[in-house]
Scaffold this active site. Structure first.
Site, mmCIF file in Angstrom:
data_model
loop_
_atom_site.group_PDB
_atom_site.id
_atom_site.type_symbol
_atom_site.label_atom_id
_atom_site.label_comp_id
_atom_site.label_asym_id
_atom_site.label_seq_id
_atom_site.Cartn_x
_atom_site.Cartn_y
_atom_site.Cartn_z
ATOM 1 N N LYS A 1 0.768 -1.146 0.008
ATOM 2 C CA LYS A 1 0.017 -0.005 -0.205
ATOM 3 C C LYS A 1 0.940 1.365 -0.034
ATOM 4 O O LYS A 1 1.672 1.310 1.104
ATOM 5 C CB LYS A 1 -1.015 -0.033 1.400
ATOM 6 C CG LYS A 1 -1.761 1.125 1.129
ATOM 7 C CD LYS A 1 -2.798 1.189 2.160
ATOM 8 C CE LYS A 1 -3.755 2.455 2.393
ATOM 9 N NZ LYS A 1 -4.659 2.373 3.394
ATOM 10 N N ASP B 1 -13.778 5.626 9.523
ATOM 11 C CA ASP B 1 -13.874 5.226 8.123
ATOM 12 C C ASP B 1 -14.645 3.942 7.849
ATOM 13 O O ASP B 1 -14.146 3.203 6.764
ATOM 14 C CB ASP B 1 -13.009 5.442 7.156
ATOM 15 C CG ASP B 1 -13.409 6.018 5.677
ATOM 16 O OD1 ASP B 1 -14.413 6.102 5.421
ATOM 17 O OD2 ASP B 1 -12.523 5.775 4.898
#
Length: 431
Positions: free
Chosen positions: A123, A228
């Site tokens: 990532k 989130d």
């Protein structure tokens, strides 16, 4: 920007020293003077420094700023990518990198592998990609912080995600296994699953719904709020039980926006996480629970452990947390929460290309370590993945790759009008 590693194996030791020197010089300079790069790199030959600078500039790892008052260079996102990959490779965390398997507003996701062939996930945080749209309005924030930059904030986001992932994994939460972190990148285990947003129906939505809300409550009991928690950041794995039934196992990802229960807006973020799950299950699966809640005040009545305090003590300091929080507040970075507001069939950004980087002054504070240490939905079967890998073999004593590791070159189009597609097929490329 896309990750392009085709040139990484051909960089010489001097090139790596010069690239690292540009990163270290960026700590106190928007545009690192060329003499300072040469001084930090410590290369005796003056022509060697200039040759390395020329090589790095040609492949876009460093760049000049237009109308600069003096001769100097800045580190680009591509240069930071190379430094991070070089560190992962030297430490044995990663050996090869493959296709891009995901793209978000503030990150890129790639599949990679270690030397044993074990598949992992890379990532790359790219904070500022969306904020470039309002770069003029955001300039004031850069002035208020001498070493503030998109790259520095990306590094903080990666460090925060890695530290929180380690703490959550240690306590048994369903998160990927953290493997390594360098600069703005995180390497983690690959989960054989699908994002919740890609699932059209489930046999028992009530059970999955209850488990997801239970995870929100459990996080609060450990002093954390995801911030989130929606269908974009929940992976669902199908696992066959002993009795023949198939269980849906959720995995949580994406932690840079995670906050403590002591945060001023903790209750707001908690309620937003709950609302995202309720809204998605109502729209996608037609399931609406009769029970209200859960509620923030009820969830924190029993606090089992304060992981937020542990993470602060383990390396992600309060100062770093404040800087990252200020950035996110300034630029409205709420992960993919905005995407969850869309209807189920309107994922407009899915599969789209990331925005190109705009020419702005990217500052990257160097890590306080010696230069030598710093140099330091598809078929994902091993056979199919190996054919698409680009080997990151960058050992100094083996500058050229083995022929068995190279892909066949693309043959030039023949004069008979043969198409590129047919020429690739004849050469053995997978179309």
């Amino acid at each position: 920007m896309k990750l392009n590693v085709k040139n990484i194996r051909y960089l010489s030791p001097d090139d790596w020293r010069v690239l690292t020197a540009a990163e270290m010089g960026s700590r106190n300079h928007e545009l690192v003077p060329t003499p300072l790069i040469a001084q930090i790199a410590g290369i005796r030959s003056g022509s060697g420094v200039h040759n390395s600078i020329s090589n790095l500039a040609k492949i876009g790892l460093i760049a000049k700023i237009k109308n600069a008052k003096y001769d100097g260079y800045r580190l680009t996102y591509g240069g930071l990518d190379y430094l991070a990959l070089h560190t992962h490779t030297k430490s044995g965390v990663m050996y090869s990198v493959g296709n891009q398997i995901g793209v978000g507003k503030e990150s890129d996701i790639y599949v990679c592998a270690d030397e044993t062939g074990k598949q992992l996930v890379l990532k790359i945080h790219r904070l500022g990609r969306i904020s470039f749209r309002t770069v003029k309005a955001n300039r004031d924030y850069l002035r208020n912080r001498n070493s503030g930059s998109w790259m520095y904030m990306s590094r903080l986001a990666a460090l925060k995600e890695f530290e929180f992932m380690k703490a959550l994994r240690r306590e048994g939460f369903p998160v990927p296994e953290p493997v390594g972190q360098s600069r703005h990148t995180v390497v983690m285990s690959l989960i054989d699953s699908f994002p919740l947003r890609q699932i059209s129906s489930v046999g028992d939505p009530a059970s999955l719904y209850a488990e997801l809300l239970s995870l929100i409550v459990q996080l609060a009991q450990y002093g954390l709020i995801h911030g989130d928690f929606n269908e974009f950041n929940i992976l669902v794995e199908e696992r066959e039980e002993e009795d023949g039934t198939v269980a849906l196992i959720p995995t949580i990802i994406d932690f840079p926006q995670m906050v403590s229960i002591d945060h001023a807006n903790a209750e707001y973020y908690f309620d937003r996480d709950v609302a995202c799950i309720k809204r998605f299950f109502s729209r996608r699966f037609g399931f609406t629970s009769d029970e209200p809640g859960p509620y923030f005040k009820d969830s924190i009545k029993t606090v089992k452990k304060r992981l937020d305090v542990e993470v602060e003590a383990s390396g992600f300091s309060k100062k770093m947390a404040k800087e990252l929080a200020a950035y996110m507040k300034e630029h409205g970075v709420d992960g993919d929460a905005g995407e969850a507001e869309r209807e189920d069939g309107s994922d407009a950004d899915e599969g789209s290309e990331p925005e190109q980087e705009i020419e702005v002054e990217d500052l990257v504070p160097a890590e306080d370590t010696p230069l030598e240490d710093l140099i330091l939905e598809k078929d994902l079967s091993p056979a199919a993945l190996a054919s698409q890998m680009t080997i990151l073999d960058i050992r100094d004593n083996d500058p050229l790759p083995d022929l068995s590791e190279c892909k066949p070159p693309i043959p030039a189009p023949s004069k008979s009008g043969k198409s590129t597609k047919s020429a690739k097929a004849k050469a053995g490329w997978s179309i």
